[in-house]
Write an enzyme that holds these catalytic residues in place. Structure first.
Site, PDB file in Angstrom:
ATOM      1  N   TYR A 209       0.849  -1.192   0.000  1.00  0.00           N
ATOM      2  CA  TYR A 209       0.000   0.000   0.000  1.00  0.00           C
ATOM      3  C   TYR A 209       0.879   1.235   0.000  1.00  0.00           C
ATOM      4  O   TYR A 209       1.845   1.309   0.763  1.00  0.00           O
ATOM      5  CB  TYR A 209      -0.894   0.001   1.246  1.00  0.00           C
ATOM      6  CG  TYR A 209      -1.795   1.219   1.362  1.00  0.00           C
ATOM      7  CD1 TYR A 209      -2.829   1.431   0.456  1.00  0.00           C
ATOM      8  CD2 TYR A 209      -1.618   2.141   2.395  1.00  0.00           C
ATOM      9  CE1 TYR A 209      -3.668   2.544   0.570  1.00  0.00           C
ATOM     10  CE2 TYR A 209      -2.452   3.247   2.522  1.00  0.00           C
ATOM     11  CZ  TYR A 209      -3.470   3.445   1.605  1.00  0.00           C
ATOM     12  OH  TYR A 209      -4.297   4.540   1.731  1.00  0.00           O
TER      13      TYR A 209
ATOM     14  N   ASP B 282       9.206   2.875   0.215  1.00  0.00           N
ATOM     15  CA  ASP B 282       8.119   3.538   0.939  1.00  0.00           C
ATOM     16  C   ASP B 282       8.225   3.096   2.398  1.00  0.00           C
ATOM     17  O   ASP B 282       7.823   1.992   2.755  1.00  0.00           O
ATOM     18  CB  ASP B 282       6.770   3.164   0.323  1.00  0.00           C
ATOM     19  CG  ASP B 282       5.609   3.855   1.034  1.00  0.00           C
ATOM     20  OD1 ASP B 282       5.838   4.500   2.082  1.00  0.00           O
ATOM     21  OD2 ASP B 282       4.469   3.743   0.544  1.00  0.00           O
TER      22      ASP B 282
ATOM     23  N   LYS C  20       3.657   9.021   9.058  1.00  0.00           N
ATOM     24  CA  LYS C  20       3.382   8.431  10.368  1.00  0.00           C
ATOM     25  C   LYS C  20       4.338   8.945  11.460  1.00  0.00           C
ATOM     26  O   LYS C  20       4.171  10.070  11.904  1.00  0.00           O
ATOM     27  CB  LYS C  20       3.339   6.906  10.266  1.00  0.00           C
ATOM     28  CG  LYS C  20       2.230   6.492   9.267  1.00  0.00           C
ATOM     29  CD  LYS C  20       1.792   5.069   9.266  1.00  0.00           C
ATOM     30  CE  LYS C  20       0.540   4.911   8.416  1.00  0.00           C
ATOM     31  NZ  LYS C  20       0.709   4.256   7.146  1.00  0.00           N
TER      32      LYS C  20
HETATM   33  C1  LIG Z   1       0.111   4.761   5.773  1.00  0.00           C
HETATM   34  C2  LIG Z   1       0.898   4.521   4.542  1.00  0.00           C
HETATM   35  C3  LIG Z   1       0.842   5.383   3.434  1.00  0.00           C
HETATM   36  C4  LIG Z   1      -0.127   6.518   3.356  1.00  0.00           C
HETATM   37  O1  LIG Z   1       0.101   7.495   4.310  1.00  0.00           O
HETATM   38  P1  LIG Z   1      -1.115   8.481   4.688  1.00  0.00           P
HETATM   39  O2  LIG Z   1      -0.484   9.415   5.686  1.00  0.00           O
HETATM   40  O3  LIG Z   1      -2.191   7.618   5.248  1.00  0.00           O
HETATM   41  O4  LIG Z   1      -1.516   9.165   3.444  1.00  0.00           O
HETATM   42  C5  LIG Z   1       1.699   5.155   2.375  1.00  0.00           C
HETATM   43  N1  LIG Z   1       2.557   4.135   2.392  1.00  0.00           N
HETATM   44  C6  LIG Z   1       2.644   3.290   3.425  1.00  0.00           C
HETATM   45  C7  LIG Z   1       3.645   2.189   3.406  1.00  0.00           C
HETATM   46  C8  LIG Z   1       1.800   3.443   4.525  1.00  0.00           C
HETATM   47  O5  LIG Z   1       1.858   2.566   5.524  1.00  0.00           O
END
Ligand SMILES: *Cc1c(COP(=O)(O)O)cnc(C)c1O
Length: 432
Positions: A142, A240, A268
């Protein structure tokens, strides 16, 4: 009717599904969501006065727990100086220096407001830097709700079960066509794709520790092969690390694997629970961003001083590494406490854990989304509600990982374990 149920009914009348992010709606576990009124340390309290040990921790940002006093003090001080200037200020400078000074692969970085924004910007940048169009991603990873990344993604999408080319409606075939998807943990598929289309790829993006479709640790050889292929074919490698950055180690999975990504995205933890994302990496690539270069990227609230203060106060607690030792110790205790329970499998990496409600023998960790059985998914709802009733708040989906924080005590972990012991045997008897 509980106060939560009343509020949820009102919320459903003004916002789609009553929530502002889908997984909060409890669709995957049934029932109505609890409304939280306060949080402290490892504890949540709902509007009906019930308390829970929280293993969701806002889905990752709160590595120090809720309302950490040092972070709170920093935030209060920042607020007292006004909370948005739309002008240069020094909190973002200090946070950027802290990160770039410790993570050699982050030569330059820019703050945005979410992980999604960070990914969106990194992809645009990769395309500009390479003059290519296609992005490679991996099924089950994701990367936020960027159009081009809503293809075989995890997180809320895994639970939503929307199918077709994209995981979401409203994505044009053109956008979908510019994203190619490969399975995780499959070196042969990597090799085939790069041989056939390597010269079209602007970038490959991966969660180096996929944690949005449960927890799917990748083999070092797989990540090494990806990095090597990218380098051979002139595609940028994007890690990511929105979940893993500052969590699995200060330097996240780039530090742990020793792989140097061209670009990296954070979110985060970097905002300490406030809306912050960041993208960074190679200086020559980042210098393509406006105002230095032709890649436009901007944000009215980017590097908001209150959010920067929260991020800075949080990261400063993490620099000496003791938090990671403590988190690993908590994780090991959890392993021990949950070992050998029939009908339960635990996948854990540091402070990230995934409870899978199936008896499958575990010769090796699950490494791709295909491993999660229907039975495990079906049993999760009743399991979740039994734990909730006993005062344990897990992320409300079988596809979401649990989070440990430095605020979790041994008692918290024992409470989780004893509740799981008492519950798991009964789960098959409950209908869902
Ligand atoms: C949470 C998450 C996102 C998205 O971040 P948001 O602050 O919710 O837009 C993207 N990549 C990864 C790996 C994530 O865990």
């Amino acid at each position: 009717m509980s106060r939560s149920a009343e509020l949820f009914a009102r919320a459903a009348a003004v916002t789609p599904g009553g929530v502002h992010s889908p997984v909060r709606a409890f669709r995957r576990v049934g029932g109505t969501p609890v409304f939280i009124r306060s949080a402290q340390g490892s504890q949540l309290e709902d509007v009906d006065g019930r308390r829970y040990v929280d293993f969701c921790m806002a889905f990752g940002p709160l590595i120090l727990g809720h309302a950490h006093p040092t972070v709170m003090q920093a935030v209060n001080e920042a607020v007292s100086r006004g909370w948005s200037y739309g002008a240069a200020e020094s909190g973002s400078l200090e946070l950027a220096e802290l990160i770039t000074g410790r993570l050699p692969w982050v030569e330059r970085l820019r703050f945005v407001n979410s992980g999604t924004e960070a990914v969106m910007s990194a992809l645009r940048l990769a395309r500009a830097a390479t003059g290519r169009t296609v992005i490679l991603k991996f099924a089950g990873c994701y990367h936020g709700h960027v159009d081009s990344m809503l293809i075989r993604a995890g997180s809320g999408l895994a639970a939503a079960g929307v199918g077709g080319v994209a995981d979401s409606a409203g994505i044009t075939p053109g956008v979908a066509a510019d994203t190619v998807v490969l399975p995780l943990d499959d070196n042969a598929a990597l090799e085939r794709l790069f041989t056939a289309r390597g010269s079209e790829l602007a970038a490959a993006i991966i969660e180096p520790l996929p944690a949005n479709y449960g927890l799917l640790p990748q083999r070092q050889e797989f990540l090494d092969a990806l990095a090597w292929q990218c380098q051979q074919h002139g595609a940028l490698l994007i890690f990511d690390e929105v979940i893993t950055g500052f969590r699995t180690a200060f330097g996240g999975m780039a530090e742990i694997t020793g792989i140097r990504p061209d670009l990296v995205t954070y979110g985060k933890i970097v905002g300490g629970g406030f809306p912050v994302g960041a993208f960074g990496g190679r200086r020559d690539v980042l210098e393509l961003v406006a105002p230095l270069g032709p890649v436009y990227q901007a944000g009215t609230l980017s590097a908001n001083p209150v959010a920067m203060a929260a991020g800075l106060a949080t990261l400063r607690q993490l620099t000496d590494g003791t938090a990671y030792l403590a988190l690993e110790e908590s994780g090991r205790l959890l392993d021990e406490l949950l070992r050998g329970i029939p009908g339960l499998r635990l996948q854990r990496f540091g402070s990230l854990f995934w409870l899978v409600l199936d008896d499958m023998p575990a010769p090796a960790p699950m490494r791709s989304p295909a491993g999660l059985s229907e039975r495990a998914v079906a049993r999760f709802g009743p399991f979740f509600h039994a734990l909730l009733a006993a005062g344990i708040y897990l992320p409300p989906s079988p596809y979401e990982v649990g989070f440990l924080s430095t605020a979790h005590t041994v008692e918290d972990l024992k409470k989780l374990a004893s509740t799981v012991h008492a519950t798991v045997r009964k789960v098959p008897d409950l209908s869902y």
